[in-house]
Scaffold this active site. Structure first.
Site, PDB file in Angstrom:
ATOM      1  CD  GLU A  89      -2.377  -1.595   2.572  1.00  0.00           C
ATOM      2  OE1 GLU A  89      -2.216  -0.840   3.540  1.00  0.00           O
ATOM      3  OE2 GLU A  89      -2.881  -2.728   2.673  1.00  0.00           O
ATOM      4  CD  GLU A 101      -3.561  -4.927   4.819  1.00  0.00           C
ATOM      5  OE1 GLU A 101      -4.744  -5.296   4.703  1.00  0.00           O
ATOM      6  OE2 GLU A 101      -3.251  -3.741   5.043  1.00  0.00           O
ATOM      7  CG  PHE A 136       1.401  -0.012  11.337  1.00  0.00           C
ATOM      8  CD1 PHE A 136       1.987   0.615  12.433  1.00  0.00           C
ATOM      9  CD2 PHE A 136       0.977   0.772  10.280  1.00  0.00           C
ATOM     10  CE1 PHE A 136       2.145   1.999  12.465  1.00  0.00           C
ATOM     11  CE2 PHE A 136       1.134   2.158  10.300  1.00  0.00           C
ATOM     12  CZ  PHE A 136       1.729   2.776  11.394  1.00  0.00           C
ATOM     13  CB  ALA A 137       3.991  -6.185  12.698  1.00  0.00           C
ATOM     14  CG  ASP A 138       0.092  -3.411  15.121  1.00  0.00           C
ATOM     15  OD1 ASP A 138      -0.175  -3.314  16.311  1.00  0.00           O
ATOM     16  OD2 ASP A 138       1.167  -2.994  14.629  1.00  0.00           O
ATOM     17  CG  PHE A 139      -2.094  -3.546   9.315  1.00  0.00           C
ATOM     18  CD1 PHE A 139      -2.581  -3.027  10.511  1.00  0.00           C
ATOM     19  CD2 PHE A 139      -1.631  -2.646   8.364  1.00  0.00           C
ATOM     20  CE1 PHE A 139      -2.594  -1.657  10.750  1.00  0.00           C
ATOM     21  CE2 PHE A 139      -1.642  -1.290   8.592  1.00  0.00           C
ATOM     22  CZ  PHE A 139      -2.117  -0.781   9.790  1.00  0.00           C
ATOM     23  CG  HIS A 182      -1.791   1.434  13.808  1.00  0.00           C
ATOM     24  ND1 HIS A 182      -3.105   1.061  13.852  1.00  0.00           N
ATOM     25  CD2 HIS A 182      -1.582   1.860  12.530  1.00  0.00           C
ATOM     26  CE1 HIS A 182      -3.672   1.271  12.657  1.00  0.00           C
ATOM     27  NE2 HIS A 182      -2.761   1.755  11.851  1.00  0.00           N
TER      28      HIS A 182
HETATM   29  C1  TPP Z   1      -5.687  -3.637   7.627  1.00  0.00           C
HETATM   30  C2  TPP Z   1      -5.115  -2.283   7.501  1.00  0.00           C
HETATM   31  N1  TPP Z   1      -4.368  -1.996   6.419  1.00  0.00           N
HETATM   32  C3  TPP Z   1      -3.828  -0.772   6.282  1.00  0.00           C
HETATM   33  C4  TPP Z   1      -4.031   0.200   7.217  1.00  0.00           C
HETATM   34  C5  TPP Z   1      -3.380   1.571   7.092  1.00  0.00           C
HETATM   35  N2  TPP Z   1      -4.412   2.548   6.731  1.00  0.00           N
HETATM   36  C6  TPP Z   1      -5.021   3.297   7.662  1.00  0.00           C
HETATM   37  S1  TPP Z   1      -6.191   4.285   6.985  1.00  0.00           S
HETATM   38  C7  TPP Z   1      -5.891   3.717   5.453  1.00  0.00           C
HETATM   39  C8  TPP Z   1      -6.661   4.253   4.303  1.00  0.00           C
HETATM   40  C9  TPP Z   1      -8.109   3.934   4.378  1.00  0.00           C
HETATM   41  O1  TPP Z   1      -8.758   4.454   3.288  1.00  0.00           O
HETATM   42  P1  TPP Z   1     -10.325   4.634   3.280  1.00  0.00           P
HETATM   43  O2  TPP Z   1     -10.955   3.349   3.662  1.00  0.00           O
HETATM   44  O3  TPP Z   1     -10.693   5.194   1.964  1.00  0.00           O
HETATM   45  O4  TPP Z   1     -10.634   5.644   4.456  1.00  0.00           O
HETATM   46  P2  TPP Z   1     -10.254   7.210   4.546  1.00  0.00           P
HETATM   47  O5  TPP Z   1      -8.896   7.290   5.156  1.00  0.00           O
HETATM   48  O6  TPP Z   1     -10.321   7.771   3.190  1.00  0.00           O
HETATM   49  O7  TPP Z   1     -11.281   7.766   5.467  1.00  0.00           O
HETATM   50  C10 TPP Z   1      -4.875   2.769   5.471  1.00  0.00           C
HETATM   51  C11 TPP Z   1      -4.351   2.081   4.303  1.00  0.00           C
HETATM   52  C12 TPP Z   1      -4.804  -0.153   8.334  1.00  0.00           C
HETATM   53  N3  TPP Z   1      -4.999   0.722   9.322  1.00  0.00           N
HETATM   54  N4  TPP Z   1      -5.340  -1.377   8.436  1.00  0.00           N
END
Ligand code: TPP
Ligand code: TPP
Ligand code: MG
Ligand code: MG
Lengths: 329, 335, 329, 335
Positions: free
Chosen positions: D29, D70, D93-96, D139
């Site tokens: 990502e 993921e 993040f490893a948490d994912f 996280h």
């Molecule tokens: C499983 C997981 N993958 C990646 C992330 C990192 N992350 C946090 S917010 C985000 C973007 C989310 O996009 P969207 O669903 O469009 O929500 P928006 O931020 O636009 O409100 C990502 C990739 C995460 N928190 N959890």
């Protein structure tokens, strides 16, 4: 939908005031979060909801404290829309003892079960299955409650989200999947990451009714939600609602956004749900500017108060580090 | 007392709790079985037959067949638990945890802490563990360390029919998420199981046999193996104290430490790979808290650091077996 | 599609013979698996492919050893369709040293990378993401290969499967998602567990081309795959193909199937891809019965040979327990 | 030697390997960032900036932004690895890991064994670990035990910039799946890092400081903390031997055991919850293989059995900190 909008415009002035208050509270709350973040008073990172206020507030407009919502990492707006206490939120975001989660949660984990707010969620796609569970409780209890899962456009691709939709269809539960499509998941455009031509259409193909509304138009969102609620409350069936919004700011507070041109940003910010709302309600003379400005002043005071309280509040006692892992152990 | 199988004991526990409390529901794949089929639902009762008859008694509202989507199963169960139900979710094989681990470890297990103690998540996740079933690398794992590691989870490993019933009732009444690990190889094992409901508390070890020479601790299916070896060794005058912790989280440190203080020697028999497993965990507790009492190295008898092989002879060698357990006991006695 | 079928009927006699041989080999192989299972010669459990032969063989008909497939727990048919050695398979299923995976894999983990067979998979939904990876390799290498992910109707609901489809669309890779809809996931009907009205339509909404064909009609499957291959090989884009089949037997060998009425079972078995094929090719006089029976006899001998070899073969040496965990450690 | 940050060191390793071998690709990502945006791709280089500039040099074919899915990321990487590429997949993040663990532990890690040695899976999974970032319970986790436990995975925890580069190059050239755990709190730490490519082998511990009184072993970010305490204690004449295993799987038992044989005392500093963690694992190795040399209980300094709290003061207390490390060392010295 023009129809819906006009229907919504038949709202009572009290309703309109409440809606405006919530939207504006979100805006000012988030602006304060940005400011306190810049000042170093907010640990970690924060994702603000500015530009999307009409979506969260519209979605929650006809919900009660008894209905459930599951939220996202960008959850402050959903909390406020669902009626969470802004002081408790501000304390939580600063990690203070008096916060809604006693400082253990933080921005990405605010919850308030007494308001039916089942938690922000720092895992993209984390909430939809949980919201289906709350919908199942409502179904079992036959109490007419509904459960809303907020997801972003990015989260709309996550496997857990798809699974949740299918589960809701199979179990026939009153879950409403709201997809707030703000065009971006972090720094990647939805036009790239969502392979489908439409999030709503993709949802519809799962066997639920689905719809897409202008998420910067409070009235359109309320109208869409009324269709969803109708299906969920009276038939006990799931629904998907895509709300298109624009993200006025970066993914997180401090995101320099090199991937967006100044033109795009300006265009995104020009779509302003609060300006929209003010124009609409003053145009039809349901509320006047003075009244709206009066509400603004009240909110400003409330936010100031919340921020001051949060700044002054103590961090949790170290003895709480190991409490509340279990009910009993 | 009536004899019942481990499988029946679990069934009875769930049935009795469902009668007692209308908030208890069961969900998972084929927990009823036959939904949408010509023969109609309720004919399966979960693939190992543990839930036989529940659909007939409680109906589709409380015995919910789900699609094959484990994240949604656990998420639904977690969300239902947070809002007032007491769901028992089934993951057919513990191996499938990989497709739903987030909903277990980041969500259900953390709600309470993240939300400052304001959430309650009375959720039971039932799943099956263990090699020896000839089912290959993705259906044979013994993953209790994965759950034991997670703050917020309780982890139960019944080693006999009596405990299975009492621990299941305890799990259902518990207000925290509980992972209930059923040993596939024990399903047909019999034991005396009272008809009425009873509870076996978490965190209280079962001392199967007292002995002064060496402490042998094991979990789940390994308890029987450890006891068998101990019985054998008793004939040649070696007195093993055999301990079954029953739950790995919470873990009854006191009983173990007291025992080692008496015997001075410890063998840990654990069916899971050797690295970061429960054997290591237990060993380290003793090496920290009962060091002075130790007269010999602590021996771990675990699976090797390999996936579970399919060939039966390899699989039998893979599992901790009586030969390896006995060798370890003799080694620490000789040290 | 009548069109497709007639097109397929323009196949050479050699092609038809090969197709028949593969389908019939699957049938007889699986019948032998059932028999050896009943005799206690096969450890664990086994899922046979009887009734679905036209799907696997049709899908693989125009693939080469260079193309990839990822399979399922019900993988024997896919293996044979892709050209895996039946003796090596039978040895593997019995856990013998000389098996395709040296006895370490078993029925649910047969793989043969030299045939582009990337593995059966005992995790429902395990293969689709992996198949996307193989398609990515093909794209990077620009070698025109394609990658097929087999899934059942049950697996079509798994989050990983949805993610894989979206990923394939976003990355624009030549992955073909084949959904073998045999009406059941274990003991639950697809009509219950698939909330969507159609698996193919649901796939289409992800932004790929999708199609549904009669999976008991070899020619229809080949025809569907030709459209998929056209898209994948020449445009490098993904495709989804649902093949409707019937499961003649239980979920696993020994499943008593109390959830299916005798009538349903009889109807399911009446849909027989091999009988279909024989009727079609003899009707148009492309192959005659004697020839087909001759092939049957050859296959029977081959299966007998494989089974005897497997029964006689040694289990792996215990020294192999800890080998091949890593390339180097 | 030029000074570079840990972040730069990793970037350089990947860049050099991508130049050397066209099969090396990067996916995840926002590894490029900006796909589909008005400003265009390549502006981000992963959220921690580790991959800055790679998109510009290698383009969209080799630096692939993915949706937030993921399981599909790891599955795609695993499938690509099995068919000839050498993917480097990023999990932010490893948490994912909870949403993609199956593709790691049941798929990529097991291909080789399940397929009888006939598959090769040269896959690197990069991810970030560690608390102290004020990011809350989902996280901030340090999950190396989860990976170390899994047969078929190699697990790398670089503790400084030099190792980060050399271990990354080794990981990319390795034919097995490697989980590469980057400590978020180390990204900005500087070290001497040669410009040319070099390899740091797996399974070879780094002895940072020799000492005769007590062995202190730690991983990742904890290495610096252990070394800091050791330096402090040296002033009062306490000589700690500080060991960084660099990789937890394979694990360099020899160096550790040799050290304990000299010092007779062991403190394990590990940032992860206490149950079934690496501290337990290491302790148990010593309790089994160097027991005779031990003069004192083995002390583990870990996080408590709680999720990671958000409040900064709680989080600082949650992590193993110098105060707790020092106390443990003094305790084993006094025993
Ligand atoms: C499983 C997981 N993958 C990646 C992330 C990192 N992350 C946090 S917010 C985000 C973007 C989310 O996009 P969207 O669903 O469009 O929500 P928006 O931020 O636009 O409100 C990502 C990739 C995460 N928190 N959890
Ligand atoms: C993740 C996961 N969940 C559950 C199972 C147990 N299981 C094995 S096969 C199967 C049914 C699969 O149904 P379908 O995809 O329709 O394939 P079919 O058996 O009909 O070929 C299930 C539930 C599994 N192996 N993996
Ligand atoms: Mg978004
Ligand atoms: Mg099926």
């Amino acid at each position: 939908m023009a129809d819906g909008a006009s229907q919504a415009l038949q709202m009572s002035r009290d309703e309109l005031r409440r809606a405006y208050r919530r939207m504006k509270t979100i805006r000012m709350f988030e602006e304060r979060v940005e400011k306190e973040f810049a000042a170093g008073n907010i640990p970690g990172f924060a994702h603000v909801y500015i530009g999307q206020e009409a979506s969260g507030v519209g979605v929650c407009h006809d919900l009660t404290d008894e209905d459930y919502i599951g939220s996202t990492h960008r959850g402050h707006g959903h909390c406020i829309a669902k009626g969470c206490d802004v002081k408790g939120m501000m304390l939580e975001i600063m990690g203070k003892a008096g916060g809604l989660c006693h400082g253990k949660g933080g921005s990405m984990h605010i919850a308030d079960l007494s308001k039916g707010m089942l938690g922000a969620n720092a895992i993209v796609g984390g909430s939809p299955p949980i919201a289906v569970g709350a919908a199942l409780t409502a179904k079992m209890r036959k109490n007419g409650r509904v459960s809303v899962a907020f997801s972003g456009d990015g989260a709309s691709n996550q496997g857990t989200t798809f699974e949740a939709m299918n589960m809701a269809v199979v179990l026939k539960v009153p879950a409403i999947f709201v997809f707030e499509n703000n065009g971006y998941g972090e720094h990647t455009a939805a036009s790239y990451a969502v392979g489908a031509p439409s999030i709503a259409e993709r949802a519809r193909s799962f066997g639920l009714m689905a719809d897409c509304v202008d998420g910067s138009d409070f009235f359109a969102v309320v109208d869409g939600m009324r269709r969803a609620l109708d299906r969920a409350r009276s038939e006990g069936l799931p629904y998907a609602l895509e709300t298109t919004c624009t993200r006025h700011l970066g993914h997180f507070v401090g995101d320099p956004q090199p991937y967006r041109t100044p033109d795009e940003l300006a265009a995104a910010r020009a779509v302003d749900p609060i300006k929209n709302f003010r124009a609409r309600v003053t145009d039809v003379k349901l509320l006047d500017l003075a009244e709206l400005d009066g509400i603004d002043a009240e909110i400003a005071a409330e936010i100031e108060d919340a921020a001051q309280a949060a700044l002054a509040a103590p961090f949790p006692d170290l003895s709480t580090l190991e409490t509340d892992v279990y009910s009993r152990y | 007392m009536p004899k019942k199988s481990y499988r029946q004991a679990i069934n009875e526990a769930i049935r009795q709790e469902m009668r007692r409390d209308p908030n208890v529901i069961v969900l998972g794949e084929d927990v009823a079985g036959g939904q949408g089929s010509s023969g109609g639902p309720g004919k399966v009762g979960s693939v190992f037959g543990v839930l036989a008859g529940l659909y007939d008694e409680f109906g589709a509202d409380r015995v919910l067949d789900t699609p094959i989507t484990e994240s949604a199963i656990i998420g639904t169960a977690g969300g239902a638990a947070m809002t007032g139900l007491r769901p028992i979710a089934e993951i057919m094989f513990a191996d499938f945890v990989g497709v739903c681990f987030d909903q277990i470890y980041n969500q259900a297990a953390k709600f309470r802490y993240m939300f400052g103690g304001r959430a309650k998540t009375p959720l039971v996740i039932r799943t099956t563990i263990g090699a020896g079933f000839r089912a290959g690398a993705q259906h044979s794992q013994t993953l209790h360390p994965l759950f034991t590691m997670v703050p917020g989870l309780k982890v139960v490993m019944p080693a006999n029919a009596y405990d299975a019933k009492g621990l299941m009732i305890e799990a259902i009444r518990d207000d925290d998420p509980v992972v209930f690990l059923e040993s596939k190889l024990l399903y047909d094992s019999d034991g005396e199981v009272p008809d009425e409901p009873y509870r076996v508390p978490f965190g209280e070890a079962n001392v199967l046999r007292e002995g002064k020479d060496v402490t042998v601790i094991g979990t789940g299916f390994m308890v029987a193996r450890a006891a068998q070896v101990a019985a054998e060794l008793a004939k040649s005058g070696i007195q093993c104290e055999v301990i079954d912790p029953r739950t790995t989280s919470p873990f009854d440190e006191d009983t173990l430490i007291e025992s080692v203080q008496k015997t001075g020697r410890l063998v840990v028999v654990d069916e899971s790979p050797p690295r970061c497993g429960l054997a290591a965990d237990i060993s380290s507790i003793v090496a920290e808290k009962a060091f002075k009492a130790l007269k010999a190295p602590i021996r771990k008898v675990t699976c090797p650091h390999t996936p579970v092989p399919f060939a039966p002879n390899l699989e039998d060698e893979y599992m901790p077996n009586p030969r390896r357990i006995e060798a370890a006991i003799r080694e620490v006695l000789a040290a």
